[in-house]
Write a protein that holds these residues in place. Structure first.
Motif, PDB file in Angstrom:
ATOM      1  N   VAL A   1       0.859  -1.196   0.000  1.00 13.29           N
ATOM      2  CA  VAL A   1       0.000   0.000   0.000  1.00 13.29           C
ATOM      3  C   VAL A   1       0.895   1.245   0.000  1.00 13.29           C
ATOM      4  O   VAL A   1       1.796   1.372   0.820  1.00 13.29           O
ATOM      5  CB  VAL A   1      -0.921   0.011   1.233  1.00 13.29           C
ATOM      6  CG1 VAL A   1      -1.736   1.303   1.273  1.00 13.29           C
ATOM      7  CG2 VAL A   1      -1.844  -1.197   1.209  1.00 13.29           C
ATOM      8  N   ASN A  47      -2.056   6.322  -1.246  1.00 11.73           N
ATOM      9  CA  ASN A  47      -3.253   5.489  -1.231  1.00 11.73           C
ATOM     10  C   ASN A  47      -3.855   5.446   0.191  1.00 11.73           C
ATOM     11  O   ASN A  47      -4.982   5.026   0.396  1.00 11.73           O
ATOM     12  CB  ASN A  47      -2.867   4.092  -1.692  1.00 11.73           C
ATOM     13  CG  ASN A  47      -4.041   3.180  -1.883  1.00 11.73           C
ATOM     14  OD1 ASN A  47      -3.938   1.987  -1.629  1.00 11.73           O
ATOM     15  ND2 ASN A  47      -5.176   3.709  -2.315  1.00 11.73           N
ATOM     16  N   ARG A  48      -3.046   5.923   1.182  1.00 13.95           N
ATOM     17  CA  ARG A  48      -3.497   5.855   2.573  1.00 13.95           C
ATOM     18  C   ARG A  48      -3.772   7.237   3.154  1.00 13.95           C
ATOM     19  O   ARG A  48      -4.802   7.488   3.753  1.00 13.95           O
ATOM     20  CB  ARG A  48      -2.429   5.159   3.417  1.00 13.95           C
ATOM     21  CG  ARG A  48      -2.718   5.209   4.937  1.00 13.95           C
ATOM     22  CD  ARG A  48      -1.872   4.194   5.699  1.00 13.95           C
ATOM     23  NE  ARG A  48      -2.217   2.836   5.308  1.00 13.95           N
ATOM     24  CZ  ARG A  48      -1.340   1.808   5.278  1.00 13.95           C
ATOM     25  NH1 ARG A  48      -0.080   2.012   5.610  1.00 13.95           N
ATOM     26  NH2 ARG A  48      -1.721   0.605   4.921  1.00 13.95           N
ATOM     27  N   TYR A  49      -2.814   8.179   2.974  1.00 11.81           N
ATOM     28  CA  TYR A  49      -2.914   9.489   3.619  1.00 11.81           C
ATOM     29  C   TYR A  49      -3.590  10.504   2.709  1.00 11.81           C
ATOM     30  O   TYR A  49      -3.528  10.395   1.487  1.00 11.81           O
ATOM     31  CB  TYR A  49      -1.516   9.972   4.020  1.00 11.81           C
ATOM     32  CG  TYR A  49      -0.791   8.956   4.864  1.00 11.81           C
ATOM     33  CD1 TYR A  49      -1.287   8.595   6.130  1.00 11.81           C
ATOM     34  CD2 TYR A  49       0.339   8.315   4.387  1.00 11.81           C
ATOM     35  CE1 TYR A  49      -0.650   7.624   6.896  1.00 11.81           C
ATOM     36  CE2 TYR A  49       0.979   7.366   5.146  1.00 11.81           C
ATOM     37  CZ  TYR A  49       0.496   7.009   6.397  1.00 11.81           C
ATOM     38  OH  TYR A  49       1.112   6.056   7.139  1.00 11.81           O
TER      39      TYR A  49
END
Lengths: 357, 428
Positions: free
Chosen positions: B49, B53-55
């Motif tokens: 990941v 794509n996360r933050y």
């Protein structure tokens, strides 16, 4: 005030108000004035010496004292005499540099308007400490303007009668005179005046020689103005006023509109006549140092290359006849490289190559 | 070099039917065969990941006027320092190799100034008409905004574009050899509407256009052209002109050399003769081998260049499927055809034109082919709808010699080496 009403005010020619209402010491307005200096000076972070010295920390500093900058003798002498820049002497200097320091190298005519000088000082001081000009002064002036003007209704704005859409306004004679400075080969547009070769030499040495060279030979990559006779068919033609230009009117017109570079329109018409006469002298077209060029004798002078210009005849070139180019087996044998860029290697960051114009 | 004309399928016109697009069709179609090769190890960019794509990223207030991606740092204008004495009377070049389509983004349109960029508050700008007119007139920008408007897409090319290449290959990159061109959609007013407000006297034959900058740039333009298709523009590509392109007002002179497109336009004078300004005598006249110079060489002739691959944009993917693309234009009309050769002019194939086609605008062409990895000599040759064919550099030299500086519209050759690198060359 709405945009529409603002346009109505413009039609009534009250549009100069906003400029005159700006407060006296306005660094933001000074930034505009500084544009006149920018071709030669820098200020603020990372400022460097250019044609003129950088102007950081100028107030309180001895004139002509930045190390590594080549000042005129005159400027250094004034520094040695104890000239330290302050508001008062700076104003005197910048009003008419050549009056304050007779032989300064600074090719700048001067700031005529008191307001410009004060705003410039505000700007120079704000920039010098790294601060930014505050927009507040300008904003408040605008508010005042809004308050003092009475509201006008669209239906009360008169529509002019000229033209088809009735847009714009009639120009004043002095406005046309101020901008219409072009001169044609037949002499149309020449102002009243005259100037002598020997006077032109003085003006030239003061305002032009540092870029174009003492004899018009061009310093470094600055343009060459004289010489190059009979070189037009050479491998490297030298195109100058004497060797290439067709008309003398272009010299007068161009020098008056654009030179000295960075201080355009700072010389008077007699100076331009004298400079034009001196450029003829540097190009061996007149030989007498006492020759006087004037509005009256101007069109009697012809440049040697006038006859060698023709109209665009590209359409007669042989290759124009080709309408259906070859599509297959067009050239025999395999390709051989006859010229490569790498052999010269003058792409940016490399050494010098051939000049463009 | 190997015989590319036999090993290269004529796949410029790729036609994918429904059957080929369905599963299995590709394998037999062969077009995407290379991409099905199994990778040696799995790609962590896929299997792990990623931060983005996360933050959360920036909000809508991060960039009120957007900028290009930070990964596009090379998509910038560049200048060639040794060409001129300073940067105020100088040029920079459009990064053609970084662009696609036909429109040039405003921030990378090449610049050519003769006295630096004039910075003018539109409230302080005036346009004057004088000379052989019934009434000399002054317009403010507010006045200009009340005329009927038109939108037109035109290229602007400096007459000196490719001017450094007359004596042989000199600069390594289409940005430098061909980058004094850009293509924008202009919003503005037909010049004839503006002139009609002053009323042109019958003796009027010429127009002098003049700028408000420190060079007071000025050019003579025949009145026929001025009344035909010239415009006074205040927008480019939908937004206000950039300062370096003449904000708030510039002249648009379709198909004619860029120097005539006066920036910071402040005055239009009607006269009965040309003025012979510095930029139409000392400059922008074309010196022939015999010492005679042509004057008033206004129109920009038919021209093209391959932008990719090119010296600044080498082929990095090895042999196989390759997109060759470039630009074509003509000051005489639309581009009707572009031919491409990869074997140094022995054999030519007609390229695919894509995108809108406007008169006196850039046209985009593509030639899609399978590269066999051997040395190539790529060239493009444009033909316009007036029947003008782009000449070779040698044809131009035969007609003019090498001292004319301006109007070099000769066919450009890039040598593509087996390692994919490219160089500006001339070949026999």
């Amino acid at each position: 005030m709405s945009k529409f009403l603002k346009a109505a005010f413009l039609a009534l020619t009250v549009f100069c108000l906003s400029a005159s209402l700006a407060s006296a010491q306005d660094a933001k307005a000074g930034a505009k004035v500084f544009k006149k200096c920018r071709s030669c000076h820098t200020i603020g972070e990372g400022a460097k010496n250019k044609v003129g010295p950088h102007l950081n920390g100028m107030f309180g500093r001895t004139a002509g004292s930045i190390e590594g900058f080549k000042y005129s003798k005159a400027m250094r002498a004034r520094g040695a005499d104890g000239l330290v820049w302050n508001n008062q002497n700076f104003i005197e200097f910048i009003t008419k540099p050549k009056k304050f320091i007779k032989k300064t190298r600074m090719g700048f005519g001067g700031l005529r308007k008191e307001k410009d000088r004060l705003n410039l000082i505000a700007f120079l001081k704000a920039q010098s400490v790294g601060g930014k000009a505050s927009p507040a002064a300008d904003g408040s002036a605008k508010n005042e303007e809004t308050k003092t003007q009475t509201k006008l209704l669209a239906k009360d704005v008169p529509v002019p009668s000229h033209g088809i859409l009735h847009l714009g306004r009639l120009a004043q004679l002095d406005e046309v005179a101020a901008w219409d400075i072009d001169i044609r080969p037949d002499g149309k547009g020449l102002p009243v005046g005259s100037g002598k070769v020997s006077d032109g030499e003085v003006v030239y040495n003061e305002n032009c020689a540092r870029c174009h060279g003492d004899f018009g030979e061009g310093i470094g990559r600055w343009p060459i103005l004289a010489g190059g006779h009979d070189t037009l068919t050479d491998e490297r033609p030298e195109k100058t006023i004497g060797s290439f230009w067709p008309y003398l009117s272009t010299v007068f017109d161009y020098v008056r509109r654009a030179m000295p570079f960075g201080s355009a329109r700072s010389l008077n018409d007699n100076d331009i006549y004298a400079l034009t006469a001196y450029l003829l002298f540097l190009n061996d077209i007149v030989e007498d140092e006492d020759f006087v060029l004037s509005k009256e004798n101007f069109t009697s002078i012809h440049l040697p290359n006038e006859k060698n210009f023709i109209a665009d005849n590209r359409k007669d070139e042989a290759h124009r006849a080709i309408k259906e180019p070859c599509m297959s087996d067009c050239v025999a044998g395999s390709p051989k490289v006859v010229s490569r860029a790498r052999a010269l290697d003058v792409t940016p960051d490399a050494k010098e190559g051939e000049s463009v114009e | 070099m190997s015989d590319n004309k036999n090993t290269t399928p004529a796949s410029n016109d790729v036609k994918l039917g429904r059957r080929q697009l369905l599963a299995g069709g590709l394998a037999t179609g062969g077009i995407a065969a290379a991409t099905t090769i199994a990778a040696a190890a799995s790609d962590p960019l896929i299997t792990e990941v990623q931060d983005w794509n996360r933050y959360l990223g920036d909000g809508v207030d991060a960039s009120p006027y957007g900028k290009p991606s930070e990964y596009e740092k090379d998509t910038v204008r560049r200048n060639v320092a040794w060409l001129t004495a300073d940067t105020q009377s100088s040029i920079n070049f459009t990064p053609l190799h970084k662009l696609d389509g036909i429109i040039t983004p405003n921030g990378v349109c090449f610049e050519r100034h003769h006295g630096g960029v004039a910075v003018i508050d539109p409230a302080d700008h005036r346009l004057m008409i004088n000379g052989l007119v019934d009434n000399p007139i002054v317009f403010t920008m507010d006045d200009i905004m009340r005329f009927p408007r038109e939108n037109r897409t035109y290229f602007l090319e400096c007459a000196a574009n490719s001017g450094m290449e007359w004596r042989g290959s000199q600069l390594n990159g289409c940005q430098f050899t061909h980058g004094m061109v850009h293509n924008c959609m202009y919003t503005g007013v037909p010049l004839k509407y503006i002139l009609a407000e002053a009323g042109i006297k019958t003796a009027g034959k010429w127009l002098l256009a003049e700028g408000a900058d420190a060079s007071a740039m000025s050019r003579s333009i025949p009145l026929d052209k001025a009344l035909d298709d010239c415009m006074v523009a205040f927008k480019m590509n939908g937004e206000s002109l950039r300062p370096e392109q003449g904000y708030p007002l510039r002249l648009v002179v379709p198909g004619w050399e860029g120097n005539m497109w006066i920036k910071w336009l402040r005055r239009l004078e009607i006269g009965d003769k040309a003025w012979y300004q510095r930029e139409e005598t000392s400059k922008y006249t074309d010196l022939m081998e015999n010492g005679i110079a042509r004057s008033f060489t206004w129109a920009m002739d038919v021209k093209s260049v391959i932008t990719n691959p090119s010296p600044q944009a080498p082929i990095t993917h090895g042999k196989g499927r390759t997109v060759l693309t470039g630009l074509a234009w003509s000051g005489h009309g639309k581009i009707s055809r572009v031919d491409v050769t990869i074997d140094g002019g022995r054999n030519w194939k007609t390229a695919r034109l894509d995108g809108p086609s406007f008169s006196r605008s850039l046209h985009r062409f593509y030639y899609d082919f399978d590269w066999d990895g051997s040395e190539l000599f790529v060239q493009s040759r444009a033909i316009d709808d007036q029947g003008n064919v782009q000449p070779t550099k040698d044809q131009l030299r035969a007609a003019r010699g090498v001292s004319s500086i301006y109007h070099n519209n000769g066919i450009q050759t890039w040598q593509i080496n087996p390692d994919g690198s490219a160089e500006n060359v001339e070949i026999s």
